[in-house]
Design a protein around this motif. Structure first.
Motif, mmCIF file in Angstrom:
data_model
loop_
_atom_site.group_PDB
_atom_site.id
_atom_site.type_symbol
_atom_site.label_atom_id
_atom_site.label_comp_id
_atom_site.label_asym_id
_atom_site.label_seq_id
_atom_site.Cartn_x
_atom_site.Cartn_y
_atom_site.Cartn_z
ATOM 1 N N ARG A 174 13.874 66.541 -46.388
ATOM 2 C CA ARG A 174 13.188 67.183 -47.514
ATOM 3 C C ARG A 174 12.504 68.475 -47.059
ATOM 4 N N PRO A 175 13.207 69.620 -47.129
ATOM 5 C CA PRO A 175 12.564 70.880 -46.752
ATOM 6 C C PRO A 175 11.508 71.281 -47.791
ATOM 7 N N VAL A 176 10.467 71.971 -47.329
ATOM 8 C CA VAL A 176 9.522 72.596 -48.251
ATOM 9 C C VAL A 176 10.195 73.857 -48.799
ATOM 10 N N ARG A 177 9.449 74.753 -49.388
ATOM 11 C CA ARG A 177 10.018 75.956 -50.007
ATOM 12 C C ARG A 177 10.909 76.702 -49.019
ATOM 13 N N LEU A 178 12.159 76.943 -49.431
ATOM 14 C CA LEU A 178 13.106 77.639 -48.568
ATOM 15 C C LEU A 178 12.833 79.139 -48.576
ATOM 16 N N ASP A 179 12.757 79.718 -47.393
ATOM 17 C CA ASP A 179 12.581 81.156 -47.247
ATOM 18 C C ASP A 179 13.942 81.758 -46.920
ATOM 19 N N LYS A 196 10.576 77.084 -35.075
ATOM 20 C CA LYS A 196 10.175 75.721 -34.745
ATOM 21 C C LYS A 196 10.003 74.900 -36.020
ATOM 22 N N VAL A 197 10.568 73.703 -36.023
ATOM 23 C CA VAL A 197 10.479 72.828 -37.195
ATOM 24 C C VAL A 197 9.395 71.784 -36.974
ATOM 25 N N ARG A 198 8.543 71.645 -37.970
ATOM 26 C CA ARG A 198 7.478 70.644 -37.926
ATOM 27 C C ARG A 198 7.809 69.555 -38.938
ATOM 28 N N THR A 199 7.732 68.300 -38.520
ATOM 29 C CA THR A 199 8.007 67.182 -39.420
ATOM 30 C C THR A 199 6.699 66.605 -39.946
ATOM 31 N N LEU A 200 6.715 66.225 -41.244
ATOM 32 C CA LEU A 200 5.499 65.740 -41.888
ATOM 33 C C LEU A 200 5.622 64.301 -42.377
ATOM 34 N N GLY A 201 6.673 63.616 -41.961
ATOM 35 C CA GLY A 201 6.866 62.261 -42.458
ATOM 36 C C GLY A 201 7.544 62.293 -43.810
ATOM 37 N N GLY A 202 7.980 61.145 -44.269
ATOM 38 C CA GLY A 202 8.710 61.092 -45.522
ATOM 39 C C GLY A 202 7.904 61.484 -46.737
ATOM 40 N N ASP A 203 6.599 61.178 -46.720
ATOM 41 C CA ASP A 203 5.778 61.462 -47.897
ATOM 42 C C ASP A 203 5.200 62.870 -47.895
ATOM 43 N N GLY A 204 5.449 63.641 -46.836
ATOM 44 C CA GLY A 204 5.001 65.025 -46.805
ATOM 45 C C GLY A 204 3.496 65.200 -46.737
ATOM 46 N N LYS A 205 2.799 64.204 -46.265
ATOM 47 C CA LYS A 205 1.342 64.315 -46.185
ATOM 48 C C LYS A 205 0.955 65.473 -45.275
ATOM 49 N N GLY A 206 0.116 66.380 -45.795
ATOM 50 C CA GLY A 206 -0.314 67.533 -45.029
ATOM 51 C C GLY A 206 0.368 68.824 -45.422
ATOM 52 N N VAL A 207 1.345 68.768 -46.343
ATOM 53 C CA VAL A 207 2.022 69.990 -46.774
ATOM 54 C C VAL A 207 1.048 70.870 -47.556
ATOM 55 N N SER A 208 1.167 72.189 -47.365
ATOM 56 C CA SER A 208 0.277 73.120 -48.053
ATOM 57 C C SER A 208 1.086 74.103 -48.891
ATOM 58 N N MET A 209 0.392 74.823 -49.760
ATOM 59 C CA MET A 209 1.047 75.774 -50.649
ATOM 60 C C MET A 209 1.721 76.898 -49.867
ATOM 61 N N SER A 210 1.201 77.213 -48.694
ATOM 62 C CA SER A 210 1.746 78.322 -47.910
ATOM 63 C C SER A 210 2.938 77.921 -47.048
ATOM 64 N N ASP A 211 3.242 76.651 -46.984
ATOM 65 C CA ASP A 211 4.337 76.191 -46.126
ATOM 66 C C ASP A 211 5.692 76.661 -46.651
ATOM 67 N N SER A 212 6.538 77.044 -45.722
ATOM 68 C CA SER A 212 7.918 77.398 -46.050
ATOM 69 C C SER A 212 8.768 77.127 -44.816
ATOM 70 N N ILE A 213 10.085 77.231 -44.990
ATOM 71 C CA ILE A 213 10.996 77.013 -43.866
ATOM 72 C C ILE A 213 12.214 77.895 -44.046
ATOM 73 N N THR A 214 12.698 78.485 -42.950
ATOM 74 C CA THR A 214 13.868 79.338 -43.019
ATOM 75 C C THR A 214 15.130 78.484 -43.164
ATOM 76 N N VAL A 215 16.151 79.080 -43.754
ATOM 77 C CA VAL A 215 17.411 78.365 -43.943
ATOM 78 C C VAL A 215 18.061 77.995 -42.606
ATOM 79 N N PRO A 216 18.097 78.907 -41.612
ATOM 80 C CA PRO A 216 18.652 78.499 -40.308
ATOM 81 C C PRO A 216 17.907 77.323 -39.680
#
Length: 227
Positions: A167-172, A183-203
């Protein structure tokens, strides 16, 4: 290793293809539109629909002598434009039915591994989304894709497959990989700790999907990822 790919012509799917081939693996890609994916050494392209089980069976046997170790599923719904308010083109259960078909054909062939690109907000990760993200998903036509992801999330758990829901957060789509950004950071299945500013690159997403497939990580689990 050899892989069966769904959604390989999409923006994330193409990165998955490049990542697999750069590591020396091979793949068969089932694509809906002819010439939507460039032919490359180690890649077999089959034109067909993931809503058709015969097409999936054809793709499964398209590389003589090679049996997929796993499938990587990066399909997404299609809207008339990239606008979040644009009308959806694909049917309501496109993702869920496509994945169900893939799982059935794979199980019949004795293949038990599938890695699915889902989205943050699906399933039990909804509760931990920031309020603004929930508002965006609730008030735009992106909500139809999320609903489809939720159905897929429920139904894949009923199978005997060794699934992983990533489950990626907002794709950049604009940011290039560089330094710590990859670097990829994992937050667990429920995404606890995700913030509005989080994003992840497609690669980053593509590399993570391939890593999960090769190393057999997160078996029958969900994982939210961000940079």
């Amino acid at each position: 290793m050899h892989f069966l790919l769904f959604g390989a012509s999409g923006r994330t799917g193409q990165k998955v293809v490049s990542e697999l081939l750069s590591r020396g693996h091979t793949a068969v890609a089932l694509v809906r539109t002819e010439k939507s994916l460039t032919a490359r050494s180690g890649l077999t392209i089959v034109t067909g629909s993931p809503l058709s089980k015969p097409d999936i069976r054809l793709a499964l046997s398209a590389a003589p002598g090679l049996t997929p170790s796993a499938a990587i599923f990066t399909l997404n719904t299609v809207r008339k434009s990239d606008s979040p308010f644009a009308a959806q083109v694909t049917p309501p259960r496109f993702l869920a039915d496509s994945c169900a078909n893939a799982c059935e054909v794979l199980e019949q062939a004795g293949i038990s591994r599938i890695i699915v690109m889902s989205t943050a907000g699906a399933g039990d990760s909804w509760d931990n989304l920031p309020m603004l993200s929930k508002a965006f998903l609730g008030w735009t036509n992106v909500k139809y894709a999320l609903k489809d992801h939720n159905i897929l999330d429920e139904e894949i758990r009923k199978t005997e497959m060794n699934w992983t829901l990533v489950r990626p957060v907002r794709l950049d789509f604009d940011k290039e990989e560089s330094g710590a950004g990859s670097k990829v950071r994992t937050l667990g299945g429920d995404g606890k700790g995700v913030s509005m500013s989080d994003s992840i690159t497609v690669p980053s997403v593509a590399k993570f999907l391939v890593q999960v497939a090769i190393e057999e990580l997160f078996i029958r689990k969900c994982v939210v990822i961000t940079n």
